[in-house]
Design an enzyme around this catalytic site. Structure first.
Site, PDB file in Angstrom:
ATOM      1  N   HIS A   1       0.693  -1.374   0.017  1.00 22.26           N
ATOM      2  CA  HIS A   1      -0.029  -0.097   0.100  1.00 22.26           C
ATOM      3  C   HIS A   1       0.915   1.338  -0.130  1.00 22.26           C
ATOM      4  O   HIS A   1       0.725   2.072  -0.933  1.00 22.26           O
ATOM      5  CB  HIS A   1      -0.794   0.084   1.159  1.00 22.26           C
ATOM      6  N   GLU A   2       1.621   1.306   0.965  1.00 19.95           N
ATOM      7  CA  GLU A   2       2.738   2.503   1.023  1.00 19.95           C
ATOM      8  C   GLU A   2       3.734   2.546  -0.284  1.00 19.95           C
ATOM      9  O   GLU A   2       3.824   3.869  -0.612  1.00 19.95           O
ATOM     10  CB  GLU A   2       3.386   2.568   2.304  1.00 19.95           C
TER      11      GLU A   2
ATOM     12  N   GLU B   1      -4.880   7.628  -2.675  1.00 21.04           N
ATOM     13  CA  GLU B   1      -5.117   6.168  -2.229  1.00 21.04           C
ATOM     14  C   GLU B   1      -5.351   5.441  -3.466  1.00 21.04           C
ATOM     15  O   GLU B   1      -5.451   4.132  -3.169  1.00 21.04           O
ATOM     16  CB  GLU B   1      -6.599   6.266  -1.232  1.00 21.04           C
TER      17      GLU B   1
ATOM     18  N   HIS C   1       1.736   4.473  -2.690  1.00 17.66           N
ATOM     19  CA  HIS C   1       1.684   6.044  -2.573  1.00 17.66           C
ATOM     20  C   HIS C   1       3.194   6.675  -2.831  1.00 17.66           C
ATOM     21  O   HIS C   1       3.317   7.580  -3.505  1.00 17.66           O
ATOM     22  CB  HIS C   1       1.883   6.238  -0.864  1.00 17.66           C
TER      23      HIS C   1
END
Ligand code: ZN
Length: 502
Positions: free
Chosen positions: A264-265, A294, A268
């Site tokens: 997830h990170e 997101e 980003h």
């Protein structure tokens, strides 16, 4: 005019440098700083943020923006120069409405509140952090009131994170989504419960982190321009396009925790690393909005990282890392386990289908708190009741209830959560409606552990533009229309319909 534009850029880079220094202090506070550093650190961050704010709201910048107006109007709308002036003016007009002493008070408070939360959560002590949260609510309202004329008090706060969105527009999108999600959740929970015991054995931290690094490198996260450390709550922060860092947290008895939060990170971080280098230090660098951001993290975490094709390649590798734990567990069993749908307590651990219900209730609470219809002291009980009603589970304590997310304790109330669900909706629209249609080979490449085509498509269509376009402009450019929930609902129905035989 070029001289004035150059002068504007020089001033903007200085503002950015101060903010980056504050960001580095904050990163340190959440990763390595000893607890004794807290009081001074809160003040140091507040000082830098105040200086950045003062520098940015200097009348000289307003004058430059005025002088550059006719030049801007003579240029094509999407030229870099016109975009820099336009985006700076938008940020400037917003920033001058907020007095610098308020900014200092706000950052000082947020930093102090974060520190109290970091101790109150493990102690399951909501009462301790409650006065801080009450002050946060008060400051959030005060901030909104610097922007009179709003339709809903949350609007100016939502606008900070998802420019152009209002409480009413978000509510309309969420209501439409909820109508389709609730029956899907009910249909799934009517099916036999999936056994995910294979994920809850003992997985030593070092091996977990090493496997996650391999995945992120294959995705395309450049570790020459990034790094990963540990923190209470995973996050991404950037000090320049050449230094974009992420954090994760590891649970040795839960294989999914660090792995999916790292993916997830990394999503980003890859976005921030992919912004055009000549935007560096200006308001054009960085992501467009929390929703667009997101969409990038959730795309890598869920659409790719929880997908069948991804694990066809990576599962044998994971089995080689954990032969005792996973050697005899078939891929099919593992795939079902990582996609288990089950109403649960923690947003960041929630499956794709129930996840949005966690977001929707937080969004509603933010509106109720800001409207004054819900008091902070009643929040823990309201939280329990809403969980019972929406998910049919009740948090046994505040640690796994109202204290679980850092957002309200280290930031504002209002605008903190809607981006997660907006991002989910956008991720499916970008991926299925556009990227995959243009490049069907993404599917076969994913099964070979290759992500170059997808990464390049994202860079070309989303990352490189940074903050140049508004969220709705970017969505329109990429998908050819406004945001629609349909591709996302179709994705969930197809994937989970197959998994659960619906
Ligand atoms: Zn995120």
């Amino acid at each position: 005019m070029e001289t004035k534009l150059k002068e504007l850029k020089t001033r903007l880079v200085e503002v950015n440098d101060l903010k980056s220094a504050a960001g580095l202090l904050q990163w340190d506070q959440e990763t390595y700083m000893p607890p004794g550093g807290a009081p001074a650190r809160a003040r140091q961050i507040a000082t830098l943020q105040r200086l950045a704010h003062e520098k940015f709201t200097d009348a000289a910048i307003g004058k430059l923006l005025d002088d550059l107006r006719s030049y801007e109007e003579s240029l094509p709308y999407d030229s870099d120069e016109a975009s820099l002036i336009r985006v700076t003016r938008r940020d400037y007009e917003r920033a001058v409405k907020v007095p610098p002493p308020f900014i200092a008070r706000l950052y000082d408070h947020m930093s102090a509140s974060y520190q109290v939360w970091a101790e109150a959560r493990p102690a399951n002590d909501f009462a301790r952090v409650r006065p801080y949260l009450e002050k946060t609510l008060d400051l959030s309202r005060q901030l909104a009131d610097f922007f009179p004329g709003y339709e809903h008090i949350a609007d100016p706060l939502i606008d900070y994170s998802d420019y152009g969105m209002k409480a009413s527009t978000v509510r309309a999108i969420f209501t439409g989504l909820r109508e389709q999600l609730v029956p899907l959740v009910q249909a799934i929970t009517g099916q036999p419960v999936v056994d995910d015991a294979c994920l809850h054995q003992t997985f030593p931290e070092a091996q977990q982190l090493a496997f996650g690094l391999e995945v992120m490198k294959r995705f395309g996260y450049d570790f020459e321009r990034g790094r990963q450390d540990k923190s209470h709550h995973p996050f991404t922060t950037e000090f320049s396009i050449g230094d974009v860092r992420i954090t994760t947290r590891v649970k040795e008895n839960d294989l999914g925790e660090a792995l999916f939060s790292s993916m997830h990170e990394a999503g980003h971080a890859m976005y921030e690393q992919g912004v055009r280098v000549d935007f560096e230090g200006t308001p054009l660098a960085g992501g467009t909005s929390s929703g667009i951001h997101e969409s990038q993290s959730r795309l890598w975490e869920n659409i790719i990282g929880r997908g069948w094709g991804f694990w066809r390649f990576f599962y044998p590798r994971l089995q080689a890392v954990f032969p005792d734990q996973l050697g005899s567990v078939p891929l099919e069993t593992f795939y079902r386990a990582i996609n288990k749908v089950e109403p649960s307590l923690i947003r960041t651990d929630a499956d794709e289908v129930t996840y949005n219900l966690h977001v929707l209730l937080r969004f509603d609470f933010e509106l109720e708190l800001l409207e004054g219809r819900l008091a902070v002291r009643d929040l823990p009980e309201a939280w329990r009741e809403r969980f019972r009603a929406d998910l049919d589970v009740v948090p046994p304590d505040d640690h796994d209830g109202v204290l679980q997310d850092v957002h309200w304790y280290g930031g504002l109330i209002g605008g903190a959560f809607q981006g997660y669900t907006l991002g989910n909706i956008m991720s499916a629209a970008f991926f299925f409606e556009v990227a995959l249609r243009a490049h069907p080979e993404i599917t076969s490449e994913t099964e070979k552990g290759k992500f170059g085509t997808l990464h390049s498509w994202l860079k070309e269509n989303i990352y490189q533009h940074g903050h140049k376009y508004t969220p709705s402009e970017l969505i329109e450019r990429v998908t050819g229309g406004p945001l629609s929930v349909e591709p996302y609902v179709r994705y969930l129905r197809d994937k989970y319909g197959e998994l659960y035989g619906l």
